[in-house]
Scaffold this active site. Structure first.
Site, PDB file in Angstrom:
ATOM      1  CB  SER A   1      -0.186  10.524 -19.935  1.00 30.47           C
ATOM      2  OG  SER A   1      -1.452  11.035 -19.619  1.00 30.47           O
TER       3      SER A   1
ATOM      4  CG  ASP B   1       2.809  15.605 -21.494  1.00 35.79           C
ATOM      5  OD1 ASP B   1       1.897  14.774 -21.398  1.00 35.79           O
ATOM      6  OD2 ASP B   1       3.065  16.212 -22.531  1.00 35.79           O
TER       7      ASP B   1
ATOM      8  CB  SER C   1      -1.077  15.079 -22.715  1.00 36.17           C
ATOM      9  OG  SER C   1       0.064  14.242 -22.626  1.00 36.17           O
TER      10      SER C   1
END
Length: 328
Positions: free
Chosen positions: A218, A258, A256
């Site tokens: 991340s 983000d 992830s």
């Protein structure tokens, strides 16, 4: 043409912004290592609840466990420090930041409403024995008290202690840019917790390395500016973090988280204001300076990520796993 860097090339180049870390590192036994921490970003040195700031956020990929983004999206005001830590410590850090804010504001939950605590996270379980949940609420309070306007320590510190980036040691990185128009100078600063990518993905380096079996990871990207913007415009700035992230080589993978948060230190919002009407001065969307501010976000995000790699040191974590310093 690239923009001018800020004096310290750091998020604290935005006047009155402070950053503090608490770093935990302890070899527990052959299998377990505590390798984690907390980072606190104070948007100004006053009472953040009583003098709120305009804020926007952008969820580029939502595989994350942050706290506080729902109210940011709805109301567009920041009323707490922005706290960063590991995935399993969001609750403890939120509790600690809440404790701090209640001590600062006796009216919260009594004569006025509640408070929206903002916490971002990344998964540091490759190096950190995350199941031990070593972070306590007191660590969050300590990180807030450690916050300073001195240049920010980067690399394997605070929330970045256990993070990886492109198969190497990642962590905390920061950068800033200055936008000049007419007689006005505006600063944009970025701080990231980098924890994503495989080594083959990096576009800024020509290294050869076998990819380790690290999670998708991340990244938290925090943008501060003194440009007078309101929440919708700040959401636009936060969205441009994706371009800076992509420049480094991120594919924004499935697993992830983000996430970007952008706030402005201009135009403080008085919690105790009682008038029906309020007024606000802000930059016009169609003024050319907006494009320069977007550029500042992209450049500072890209450099902050690379800086997180440059400043991190080789770290050994749980199960003898090692993340080496990037050869930059």
């Amino acid at each position: 043409m690239k923009l001018q860097k800020g004096k310290n090339n750091c998020i604290i180049d935005v006047q009155d912004v402070k950053v503090g870390h608490v770093t935990l590192f302890e070899k527990v036994d052959k299998e377990n290592t505590i390798c984690t921490g907390v980072t606190a970003i104070l948007p100004h040195s006053g009472n953040i609840f009583r003098q709120k700031l305009h804020v926007g956020s952008s969820v580029i990929n939502g595989f994350g466990k942050t706290a506080g983004l729902v109210q940011i999206e709805e109301i567009g005001l920041l009323e707490s420090p922005i706290m960063l830590t590991n995935t399993f410590s969001v609750g403890a850090v939120k509790q600690g930041a809440l404790k701090y804010m209640l001590e600062q504001n006796e009216e919260i939950g009594d004569t006025t409403g509640t408070i929206n605590i903002v916490v971002g996270e990344c998964n540091d379980s490759f190096l950190n024995s995350i199941r031990l949940q070593a972070i306590t609420p007191d660590h969050a309070v300590e990180a807030i008290h450690n916050a300073t306007t001195h240049p920010v320590e980067e690399g394997a510190v605070g929330a970045g202690k256990g993070m990886q980036c492109f198969g190497y040691k990642g962590g905390i990185g920061t950068a800033s840019r200055v936008v000049s128009v007419d007689e006005h100078d505006y600063t944009v600063g970025c701080l990231v917790v980098s924890n994503f990518g495989k080594s083959d993905d990096a576009l800024f380096a020509d290294w050869k390395r076998k990819n380790q079996d690290t999670p998708d990871g991340s990244i938290m990207m925090i943008i501060a500016t003194d440009a007078p913007l309101y929440d919708r415009q700040l959401k636009r700035l936060a969205t441009r973090c994706a371009a800076g992230l992509a420049r480094t080589g991120s594919n924004i993978d499935h697993g992830s988280g983000d996430i970007a948060i952008a706030f402005s230190t201009a135009n403080k919002h008085d919690h105790n204001h009682t008038s029906i009407l309020d007024s606000l001065s802000f930059i016009r969307d169609d003024h050319s300076v907006m494009n320069q501010l977007f550029q500042a976000v992209v450049e500072s995000t890209e450099e902050a990520i690379i800086s997180s790699l440059k400043h991190a040191e080789t770290t050994e974590g749980r199960k003898g796993r090692v993340l080496e310093k990037a050869p930059l």
